[in-house]
Design a protein around this motif. Structure first.
Motif, PDB file in Angstrom:
ATOM      1  N   GLU A 140       0.812  -1.222   0.000  1.00 10.34           N
ATOM      2  CA  GLU A 140       0.000   0.000   0.000  1.00 10.34           C
ATOM      3  C   GLU A 140       0.842   1.268   0.000  1.00 10.34           C
ATOM      4  O   GLU A 140       0.412   2.304  -0.507  1.00 10.34           O
ATOM      5  CB  GLU A 140      -0.955  -0.009   1.191  1.00 10.34           C
ATOM      6  CG  GLU A 140      -2.043  -1.061   1.038  1.00 10.34           C
ATOM      7  CD  GLU A 140      -2.853  -1.273   2.312  1.00 10.34           C
ATOM      8  OE1 GLU A 140      -2.640  -0.550   3.313  1.00 10.34           O
ATOM      9  OE2 GLU A 140      -3.702  -2.177   2.303  1.00 10.34           O
ATOM     10  N   SER A 141       2.052   1.181   0.549  1.00  6.25           N
ATOM     11  CA  SER A 141       2.910   2.367   0.592  1.00  6.25           C
ATOM     12  C   SER A 141       3.689   2.563  -0.706  1.00  6.25           C
ATOM     13  O   SER A 141       4.479   3.495  -0.816  1.00  6.25           O
ATOM     14  CB  SER A 141       3.883   2.265   1.773  1.00  6.25           C
ATOM     15  OG  SER A 141       4.807   1.221   1.569  1.00  6.25           O
ATOM     16  N   GLU A 143       5.933   0.487  -1.939  1.00  9.28           N
ATOM     17  CA  GLU A 143       7.300  -0.012  -1.806  1.00  9.28           C
ATOM     18  C   GLU A 143       7.463  -1.469  -2.248  1.00  9.28           C
ATOM     19  O   GLU A 143       8.519  -2.065  -2.024  1.00  9.28           O
ATOM     20  CB  GLU A 143       7.755   0.133  -0.345  1.00  9.28           C
ATOM     21  CG  GLU A 143       7.787   1.570   0.142  1.00  9.28           C
ATOM     22  CD  GLU A 143       8.770   2.446  -0.628  1.00  9.28           C
ATOM     23  OE1 GLU A 143       9.886   1.970  -0.902  1.00  9.28           O
ATOM     24  OE2 GLU A 143       8.409   3.582  -0.978  1.00  9.28           O
TER      25      GLU A 143
END
Length: 158
Positions: A140-141, A143
Motif C-alpha cells: 500500500e505504501s 514499496e
C-alpha cells in the motif's frame, strides 16, 4: 541443501526437488522453478523467500514469458541443520498482485479454519497476521518494488 513445502490445507509435505537456488544469503533465498503439475495459466517462475519477515514473493510467468501475477505466501522458514534442509510452512494467507495492480488478499478463511482445527498455534496465527499486515503495508505504501527488486536483479544477472 534440500527444501520442503509444508501445507496445512490441503495437508501435504513436498520436497521442492526441481527448484534451483540462484541466490542465497542470511536473509533471503531466491529460486527458479517450474510448476509441479502442468497448468494452463502459468508454467514457471521465481520466488524470493524472506526468511525473517515471514513471506515468499513469487513471480508467476506464462509459457510465453509474460507475467501472470505476483503471488505472496505468508510462511514460516525453519532451518534443520542436521538434515541440511529448509522447511517452509505455508500459513495459508496469500496476497495476489495482478498485472493491472489490483491487490487481492485470499484464503483468510483457511487461516481461521486451520486455527479452529488446531492445525495452527496461537503464536503461528499471530505471526501470520503480523507478516500479512507488514506485507500489505509495503504494498500500500508503494514499496513493493523493493521486494520484487531481488528477483528481477538476480534473474537479470544469473
Amino acid at each position: 541443501m534440500k527444501m520442503f513445502r509444508k501445507r496445512l490445507i490441503p495437508e501435504e509435505w513436498i520436497e521442492l526437488k526441481g527448484d534451483k537456488v540462484i541466490y542465497q544469503d542470511e536473509n533471503r533465498i531466491i529460486t527458479q522453478w517450474k510448476t509441479l503439475k502442468p497448468r494452463e495459466d502459468f508454467s514457471y517462475g521465481y520466488s524470493c523467500y524472506y526468511l525473517k519477515e515471514g513471506y515468499k514473493v513469487s513471480k508467476f510467468i506464462k509459457e510465453n514469458g509474460e507475467l501472470k501475477c505476483w503471488y505472496c505466501d505468508i510462511i514460516t522458514a525453519e532451518w534443520k541443520e542436521q538434515e541440511v534442509s529448509w522447511i517452509f510452512t505455508d500459513l495459508l494467507a496469500d496476497v495476489i498482485i495482478k498485472k493491472d495492480g489490483i491487490v487481492q488478499v485470499v484464503d483468510l478463511d483457511e487461516l481461521a479454519d486451520a486455527f479452529e482445527a488446531g492445525m495452527l498455534t496461537a503464536e503461528e496465527l499471530i505471526r501470520a497476521l503480523r507478516s500479512l499486515n507488514q506485507l500489505l503495508f509495503i504494498i500500500e505504501s508503494g514499496e513493493f518494488q523493493n521486494m520484487t527488486f531481488w528477483i528481477e536483479q538476480t534473474v537479470e544477472h544469473a
